[in-house]
Each structure stands twice: as structure tokens, then as C-alpha cells.
Write a protein that holds these residues in place. Structure first.
Motif, PDB file in Angstrom:
ATOM      1  N   ILE A 205       6.434   7.776  -5.047  1.00 29.79           N
ATOM      2  CA  ILE A 205       6.834   8.689  -6.120  1.00 29.79           C
ATOM      3  C   ILE A 205       6.072   8.368  -7.401  1.00 29.79           C
ATOM      4  N   GLU A 206       6.088   7.075  -7.798  1.00 28.58           N
ATOM      5  CA  GLU A 206       5.511   6.664  -9.074  1.00 28.58           C
ATOM      6  C   GLU A 206       3.995   6.888  -9.122  1.00 28.58           C
ATOM      7  N   LEU A 207       3.283   6.465  -8.092  1.00 24.71           N
ATOM      8  CA  LEU A 207       1.834   6.659  -8.084  1.00 24.71           C
ATOM      9  C   LEU A 207       1.470   8.105  -7.776  1.00 24.71           C
ATOM     10  N   GLY A 208       2.344   8.788  -7.032  1.00 26.04           N
ATOM     11  CA  GLY A 208       2.120  10.211  -6.821  1.00 26.04           C
ATOM     12  C   GLY A 208       2.116  10.976  -8.130  1.00 26.04           C
ATOM     13  N   ALA A 209       3.001  10.587  -9.047  1.00 29.19           N
ATOM     14  CA  ALA A 209       3.075  11.246 -10.355  1.00 29.19           C
ATOM     15  C   ALA A 209       1.815  11.017 -11.182  1.00 29.19           C
ATOM     16  N   LYS A 210       1.034   9.992 -10.839  1.00 30.27           N
ATOM     17  CA  LYS A 210      -0.178   9.655 -11.591  1.00 30.27           C
ATOM     18  C   LYS A 210      -1.452  10.072 -10.863  1.00 30.27           C
ATOM     19  N   THR A 211      -1.307  10.870  -9.813  1.00 29.39           N
ATOM     20  CA  THR A 211      -2.458  11.263  -9.002  1.00 29.39           C
ATOM     21  C   THR A 211      -2.622  12.776  -9.027  1.00 29.39           C
ATOM     22  N   GLY A 212      -3.853  13.234  -9.215  1.00 24.93           N
ATOM     23  CA  GLY A 212      -4.139  14.659  -9.279  1.00 24.93           C
ATOM     24  C   GLY A 212      -4.000  15.350  -7.934  1.00 24.93           C
ATOM     25  N   ALA A 213      -4.268  16.638  -7.919  1.00 27.85           N
ATOM     26  CA  ALA A 213      -4.194  17.435  -6.691  1.00 27.85           C
ATOM     27  C   ALA A 213      -5.165  16.889  -5.647  1.00 27.85           C
ATOM     28  N   THR A 214      -4.807  17.045  -4.377  1.00 27.58           N
ATOM     29  CA  THR A 214      -5.639  16.540  -3.287  1.00 27.58           C
ATOM     30  C   THR A 214      -5.827  17.625  -2.226  1.00 27.58           C
TER      31      THR A 214
ATOM     32  N   SER B  29       0.830  -1.201   0.000  1.00 29.75           N
ATOM     33  CA  SER B  29       0.000   0.000   0.000  1.00 29.75           C
ATOM     34  C   SER B  29       0.865   1.250   0.000  1.00 29.75           C
ATOM     35  N   VAL B  30       0.229   2.353  -0.396  1.00 31.87           N
ATOM     36  CA  VAL B  30       0.959   3.610  -0.493  1.00 31.87           C
ATOM     37  C   VAL B  30       0.006   4.772  -0.224  1.00 31.87           C
ATOM     38  N   GLY B  31       0.525   5.803   0.460  1.00 33.76           N
ATOM     39  CA  GLY B  31      -0.216   7.051   0.610  1.00 33.76           C
ATOM     40  C   GLY B  31      -1.131   7.141   1.804  1.00 33.76           C
ATOM     41  N   LEU B  32      -0.949   6.305   2.827  1.00 30.62           N
ATOM     42  CA  LEU B  32      -1.831   6.345   3.999  1.00 30.62           C
ATOM     43  C   LEU B  32      -1.862   7.733   4.629  1.00 30.62           C
ATOM     44  N   GLY B  33      -0.676   8.272   4.954  1.00 32.25           N
ATOM     45  CA  GLY B  33      -0.610   9.549   5.644  1.00 32.25           C
ATOM     46  C   GLY B  33      -1.253  10.673   4.852  1.00 32.25           C
ATOM     47  N   THR B  34      -0.959  10.744   3.566  1.00 30.86           N
ATOM     48  CA  THR B  34      -1.532  11.789   2.715  1.00 30.86           C
ATOM     49  C   THR B  34      -3.046  11.659   2.635  1.00 30.86           C
ATOM     50  N   THR B  35      -3.551  10.435   2.632  1.00 28.48           N
ATOM     51  CA  THR B  35      -4.996  10.222   2.559  1.00 28.48           C
ATOM     52  C   THR B  35      -5.685  10.680   3.836  1.00 28.48           C
ATOM     53  N   VAL B  36      -5.105  10.380   4.988  1.00 30.02           N
ATOM     54  CA  VAL B  36      -5.657  10.894   6.251  1.00 30.02           C
ATOM     55  C   VAL B  36      -5.739  12.417   6.200  1.00 30.02           C
TER      56      VAL B  36
END
Length: 493
Positions: free
Chosen positions: A351-360, A254-261
């Protein structure tokens, strides 16, 4: 021939000690010769090109409860320190019996950028007992492998089948809100939709993995490993796919837990508490990459209501996300005779999935990296290391038996001298005592990294931590170096 990397060279000190002592007693070698041979061995691995690097274990606990760290461990650490290689990387078993001399040496090496991860024996045992039905002896003799994973000695043929982004459902819900396809009158309704979509993604990924792993022995046979695995031969199984007596497990990462919270709490504040924007309007702002709303973006970016600051609401939300994700994975049968296990490890996908994800809504712009492993978004943890450790203690290693890693970035001024070593030891012991399984350190100043970028000839041996491995600074592209400098600028000191 198999095209599969050996993901553990076992606990090197435990393995080599009886041979070294026998050769020493018989006069077949000397300590000086052993050191030279060990140096040659490490350099042979260092010459092999493998981006994730070669793991080697160290330490552990004997059957009588005393430590496995000994004089051979000390020699290995000194030679490893002298070689200063990115690979092999050392995965160190840490327990209450780990001697102070070993802890002091390891912390000093970690603050000087050597490739070391600290795996807690006791928290790892909790996960192994719950999901792998391990005995105390199984846990004592567990193998450390991969980036910083652990497993039973007869069950280390696990696969990692994909990375699930916690953050992507947030982006898609807001896009649907902008398009008039979704609305929620309350934050509770919005969060429920997010959890529904997360569950759907996890379930679909697990089902896809179940199907494609059915043909793993045919499309990726492990002929050499099979010949070396007694159980696989006796039972006519493929050694890697399904040839271990208690293994054959599958991890979903998994990736991005902290940013999602952070993003979910930002939605709560902007839309439902302060009512500054409607959900559809917030979706439009995200689609425009925050254009025209810079003051709001900066306010969200600087908010302390984030994962990593021991905020009660953020902690509870993070725990809920982890349990939702892991509840669709842990213990569910795979197609190889094993089970699925959830992991908090992200590798480079932050990094890789961050590059494929829009603004949050947390203030992150389109394409920027998201949080790594179980750590906070870069710069979000403003309340110090203790608050960071307490944040991760809000969840449990039993929820993420694949990996429960903490990345700690510290300024050199905090880690200098004997007090610095004690501070690092406190972080490791506190995290392990609170149920976390893996700690790794990055110790840098932005000034050092900027100087290294400007004068690479002065920093030929400088290493940086990516996730579960190191790379040389001078081997990185400038765009990646810039990101490390930005992370270093966010470190408290």
C-alpha cells in the motif's frame, strides 16, 4: 527498556503441557481454571497496543516423529476462538503428522477471520538447512516468530532492514524512455535493463544496511535482552545486534513481484509484439496516468497473461525476478557476524510504496496498491486457487528463506461446510508440498464488507487480514475499508 518487541512467545502448547499436566495430577488446578487463566493471559496480550500483534506458536513434531498437537493444543485453540482477539496471533506448524482434528479446527477458525498462519515444517527445513546449516533436530525445534517467520532457537535476533520495490525500476525506465534517455530495440534488451537496475537497487540497499548495522549496538542497545542471553554476556556482545551463536542475520524484504511480472509482460505485448506504441510513447502514457488510453488500460488490466494464473511465461519471469533479487542477498556477509537473507514478505508496503509509484503498463494507475507478498495483483488471478498455488511453485522457498508467503482470498461460498474445510486443507497441503512455506487465508464477500461499512455496530468483532496480522474492521479508515471491498469483489466464487 530495550524498545524491542518480543517476536515469539514460543510454541505455547509444547511449553505449557508439562506444567498443566503436573498441576492437574497434583490437584493444583482444574481444566476449567486453566481455561480461565489462559483466557486472562490472552486478554492481557490483547490489551497491549502493537499494530503487528503478538505472535504465539503452536504445534510441531516430537523427537519420535509424532505430532506435538495434544489435548492442551485443543484447549488453547478453543479459548483463542472464544476470545476472538486480533492479538495474540497464532503461527501454526503444519506437517504430514498434523492430526485432522487440529487441521479442521484451524481451517474453521481461519474462515471465520481468526488470526492464523500455516507454516510448513518441511519447506521451512529446506531453507534452514541451506542457509543456516541446520540439522534435522534444529529444524524440528525451529521457532516460529514475527509475522510468519521461522528460525533456529539460538538465532532469532534477526533484523529486517528495508523493503525493495520490484516495480519502481519499471516506472523509472519508462520515464527515461519518455525523456529520450533510454531505448531498447527488443524486449530482451528492455528486460536486461530492468534486471540491471533491479540488481543495482538491491546491491545498494544491502551495502547501506551493512554500514548502518555496524553501529546498531551503539544506537539501539538491547540491555535487557543482553542480560538474558548467555552467549552475549560471555562474548561481550549486544544481545539483539550480534549476541546469538548462530544468528545475527539480516533480512531484506520485497514488494510488488506479481505486479512487476504483469507490467513487464504488458510492455512486451504493447511495444514489441503488437507494436501499438513505442517505448517513449508508452512512457508518456504512463506519465499521463493512462489518460486518453482507457481501452488499452482495461485490456491490460483484464489480460490473463499475469502472475497467478499458472501461465508458463509469467511463471518463468517471476522465477527469474526472484532469483535476480535473492542472488544479490542470500548468504552474503552482513556486518554483525551473520548473513543477509531474502524475503518475499511485504507487510503494508504494497500500500505505502504503491502510493509512491506512478502508473504501470499492467493497467495499474498512479498511487494504486501493488501486489502483496508473493501473491498476484488484486484481481489478476482469474484461474482459481490451484493455478495460484502452481504459480508460486515455479520458484522455491530456498530462494526466499526469510519468507515465502501465499495469501489466499476465498469467497465464503467456497469455504462453507465440511467441503469448504477440505478445500482449505487441500490448498495448505498442496502449497507446502510444492515448496511454499506459509499460507494465510482471507475469507470475505463484498456484500458482507459493504454491510459492515454501513452498519459498524453489527460488526464490532469483525477482523480482516492485513499481511501477517489482523485488524478490526471498525478500526480501519474508510479508504482502507474501500480497498478491502474492492479486493473482495475480485474474488472468484
Amino acid at each position: 527498556m530495550d524498545g524491542i518487541q518480543c517476536r515469539s512467545l514460543t510454541e505455547l502448547d509444547v511449553f505449557l503441557t508439562p506444567y498443566y499436566e503436573a498441576d492437574l495430577a497434583a490437584g493444583r488446578t482444574t481444566e476449567a481454571e486453566f481455561r480461565e487463566q489462559l483466557k486472562h493471559f490472552l486478554w492481557q496480550w490483547g490489551s497491549i497496543s502493537n499494530y503487528w500483534n503478538q505472535p504465539v506458536g503452536l504445534g510441531g513434531t516430537k523427537a519420535d516423529g509424532t505430532t506435538e498437537f495434544n489435548h492442551v493444543s485443543k484447549i488453547i485453540l478453543e479459548v483463542m476462538d472464544e476470545c476472538n482477539l486480533t492479538t495474540p496471533k497464532f503461527l501454526v506448524k503444519i506437517a504430514p503428522n498434523t492430526p485432522d482434528w487440529a487441521m479442521d479446527k484451524l481451517m474453521d477458525m481461519a474462515r471465520r477471520h481468526r488470526s492464523v498462519s500455516f507454516i510448513g515444517e518441511e519447506p521451512a527445513a529446506k531453507a534452514l538447512k541451506k542457509w543456516c546449516h541446520a540439522s534435522d533436530e534444529d529444524c524440528r525445534t525451529m521457532v516460529v516468530r514475527g509475522c510468519y517467520e521461522f528460525g533456529l532457537r539460538d538465532s532469532v535476533n534477526g533484523t529486517g532492514v528495508g523493503y525493495i520495490s520490484y516495480l519502481k525500476p519499471v516506472e523509472r525506465i519508462l520515464a527515461d524512455a519518455k525523456a529520450g534517455k533510454f531505448t531498447a530495440e527488443t524486449y530482451e534488451a528492455f528486460k536486461a535493463e530492468y534486471l540491471r537496475r533491479l540488481t543495482d537497487v538491491v546491491t545498494r540497499c544491502r551495502k547501506v544496511a551493512f554500514e548502518f548495522e555496524k553501529v546498531l549496538p551503539e544506537v539501539n542497545p538491547a540491555n535487557c535482552m543482553t542480560l538474558a542471553t548467555e552467549f552475549a554476556l560471555k562474548n561481550r556482545k549486544d544481545g539483539f545486534a550480534n549476541g546469538c551463536p548462530r544468528g545475527n542475520n539480516t533480512s531484506l524484504l520485497s514488494v510488488g513481484l506479481g505486479t512487476t511480472v504483469d507490467a513487464l509482460l504488458a510492455v512486451k505485448e504493447i511495444v514489441y509484439e503488437k507494436k501499438e506504441l513505442s517505448l517513449a510513447e508508452l512512457g508518456a502514457v504512463m506519465a499521463a496516468n493512462w489518460e486518453g488510453h482507457e481501452p488499452l488500460r482495461l485490456r491490460m488490466l483484464r489480460s490473463k497473461r499475469k502472475w497467478g494464473n499458472n501461465d508458463a511465461e509469467a511463471n518463468a519471469l517471476g522465477r527469474e525476478l526472484i532469483k535476480t533479487y535473492s542472488g544479490e542477498i542470500n548468504g552474503k556477509p552482513n556486518s554483525k557476524g551473520g548473513v543477509f537473507l531474502a524475503s518475499g514478505h511485504s507487510a503494508r508496503q504494497f500500500i505505502e510504496l504503491g502510493a509512491k509509484t506512478g502508473a504501470t503498463p499492467d493497467g495499474r494507475k498512479k498511487g494504486e496498491e501493488m501486489s502483496k507478498n508473493l501473491s498476484p495483483t488484486m484481481g489478476a488471478d482469474t484461474e482459481g486457487v490451484t493455478a495460484l498455488v502452481q504459480t508460486l511453485a515455479s520458484a522455491s522457498v530456498e530462494d526466499l528463506p526469510g519468507d515465502y508467503p501465499l495469501d489466499v482470498m476465498m469467497h465464503p461460498s467456497v469455504c462453507s461446510g465440511a467441503k469448504g474445510i477440505e478445500a482449505m486443507k487441500t490448498v495448505v497441503r498442496l502449497f507446502h508440498a510444492n515448496g511454499g512455506s506459509v499460507v494465510q487465508f482471507t475469507v470475505f464477500s463484498a456484500e458482507e464488507l459493504r454491510d459492515a461499512q454501513a452498519h459498524p455496530e453489527k460488526y464490532e468483532d469483525l477482523q480482516v487480514r492485513v499481511c501477517g496480522w489482523n485488524v478490526r474492521w471498525n478500526d480501519m479508515a474508510k479508504v482502507e475499508q474501500d480497498k478491502y471491498i474492492a479486493r473482495a469483489e475480485a474474488i472468484l466464487h
